[in-house]
Design a protein around this motif. Structure first.
Motif, short mmCIF file in Angstrom:
data_model
loop_
_atom_site.label_atom_id
_atom_site.label_comp_id
_atom_site.label_asym_id
_atom_site.label_seq_id
_atom_site.Cartn_x
_atom_site.Cartn_y
_atom_site.Cartn_z
N HIS A 1 0.80 -1.23 0.00
CA HIS A 1 0.00 0.00 0.00
C HIS A 1 0.83 1.27 0.00
O HIS A 1 0.27 2.37 -0.06
N GLY A 2 2.15 1.13 0.06
CA GLY A 2 3.01 2.31 0.14
C GLY A 2 3.15 2.76 1.59
O GLY A 2 2.21 2.66 2.37
N MET A 3 4.31 3.26 1.94
CA MET A 3 4.55 3.66 3.32
C MET A 3 3.62 4.78 3.76
O MET A 3 3.31 4.91 4.94
N ASP A 4 3.19 5.61 2.82
CA ASP A 4 2.27 6.70 3.15
C ASP A 4 0.85 6.38 2.71
O ASP A 4 -0.02 7.25 2.67
N GLY A 5 0.60 5.12 2.35
CA GLY A 5 -0.74 4.72 1.93
C GLY A 5 -1.04 4.95 0.46
O GLY A 5 -2.17 4.74 0.02
N ASN A 6 -0.04 5.38 -0.32
CA ASN A 6 -0.22 5.56 -1.76
C ASN A 6 0.46 4.40 -2.49
O ASN A 6 1.67 4.43 -2.74
N SER A 7 -0.31 3.38 -2.78
CA SER A 7 0.25 2.19 -3.42
C SER A 7 0.68 2.49 -4.84
O SER A 7 0.01 3.23 -5.57
N SER A 8 1.79 1.92 -5.25
CA SER A 8 2.27 2.09 -6.62
C SER A 8 1.70 1.03 -7.55
O SER A 8 1.66 1.21 -8.76
N ASP A 9 1.27 -0.08 -7.00
CA ASP A 9 0.67 -1.16 -7.77
C ASP A 9 -0.84 -0.99 -7.74
O ASP A 9 -1.46 -1.07 -6.67
N PRO A 10 -1.49 -0.77 -8.89
CA PRO A 10 -2.92 -0.46 -8.92
C PRO A 10 -3.85 -1.59 -8.50
O PRO A 10 -5.05 -1.37 -8.36
N GLN A 11 -3.31 -2.77 -8.30
CA GLN A 11 -4.20 -3.84 -7.81
C GLN A 11 -4.45 -3.70 -6.30
O GLN A 11 -5.36 -4.29 -5.76
N TYR A 12 -3.61 -2.88 -5.63
CA TYR A 12 -3.78 -2.66 -4.20
C TYR A 12 -4.32 -1.25 -3.97
O TYR A 12 -3.81 -0.29 -4.55
N PRO A 13 -5.30 -1.10 -3.11
CA PRO A 13 -5.92 0.22 -2.95
C PRO A 13 -5.04 1.24 -2.24
O PRO A 13 -4.20 0.89 -1.40
N LYS A 14 -5.23 2.48 -2.59
CA LYS A 14 -4.63 3.57 -1.83
C LYS A 14 -5.40 3.70 -0.52
O LYS A 14 -6.62 3.69 -0.50
N LEU A 15 -4.68 3.82 0.58
CA LEU A 15 -5.29 4.01 1.89
C LEU A 15 -5.07 5.42 2.42
O LEU A 15 -5.70 5.81 3.40
#
Length: 263
Positions: A89-103
């Motif tokens: 999901h990315g350390m700040d919640g912005n995932s780089s892989d679009p299959q995983y949601p941004k949190l």
């Protein structure tokens, strides 16, 4: 296929009623997770607070269990607990892989609700069940508070899909019996934390599309009345409509974000 105006009015009234009393809105944690996934649930890396037992899974049919009332989360404490979520999901919640949601920017209570559903196996995913099970209620709130304190990076929409996507998001489709998305999720897709409708703005189109398809095919994320809202609506959308509204949602972003709305 066609739907009567009366049928649309019924669906719209049902959505408004759900908005007044509570919510289960759409998107959040990823169902097809992998280890460390879904910061929301994936924060399974977080261990329960010393001396604080993990909450027990709620009995089936208990609609109040997913609300997870607990003490407000501590974003500083949540940063460490959410560390394992960063892989997906990315350390700040912005995932780089679009299959995983941004949190990033997602409402704390929404994240808690999804973690609770995973832990109770109401939102079914074996990996997320394992990640969520060790979490205490306070862990969930802390993780939710951490991601809520971040800002979702703006996305872009496919220009070819904007017209239909905008229509569905802002007006709905009376002929299909589909209400406007913004009726619950807001004009800019920021959601409604009081009614527990999640933020959608800038969410990956691939993720939104996958979840709408799941709901279209009958998947639910819990067993309460709130969990029936999106499956009921998604069943009325065609594959093309799902792609259009998902793309439009990715293009939604704060007015002050310097990012084109379409590509």
């Amino acid at each position: 296929m066609s739907f009567s105006r009366a049928g649309f009015r019924s669906v719209a009234l049902g959505v408004v009623a759900a908005l007044i009393f509570a919510w289960q809105g759409p998107l959040a944690a990823q169902d097809t997770a992998k280890p460390g996934q879904e910061a929301t649930p994936a924060s399974g890396s977080s261990t329960q607070t010393a001396g604080q037992p993990a909450s027990e899974p709620a009995p089936a049919g208990n609609a109040t269990a997913a609300a997870a009332p607990g003490k407000p989360g501590d974003a500083a404490a949540g940063q460490g607990k959410a560390a394992a979520c960063g892989a997906c999901h990315g350390m700040d919640g912005n995932s780089s892989d679009p299959q995983y949601p941004k949190l990033a920017g997602q409402h704390e209570d929404y994240i808690v609700r999804q973690l609770t559903n995973f832990k109770a196996n109401k939102r079914q995913n074996p990996i997320m069940l394992g990640m969520a099970t060790p979490l205490s209620e306070q862990d969930m709130h802390d993780i939710g508070a951490y991601f809520a304190s971040k800002q979702s990076l703006p996305g872009v929409a496919d220009a070819a899909l904007v017209e239909r996507g905008q229509q569905l998001f802002r007006e709905g489709d009376p002929e299909l019996g589909v209400p406007a998305c913004m009726a619950c999720h807001g004009i800019a897709g920021r959601g409604n934390p009081g009614a527990k409708y999640p933020q959608l703005t800038s969410q990956h189109a691939q993720y939104v599309q996958a979840k709408l398809k799941d709901w279209h095919d009958g998947v639910t994320w819990s067993d309460d009345a709130l969990a029936q809202i999106m499956p009921t609506i998604a069943k009325k959308l065609s594959e093309a409509d799902i792609a259009a509204v998902a793309s439009y949602i990715e293009g939604l972003h704060p007015a002050d974000a310097a990012q084109p709305a379409a590509r």
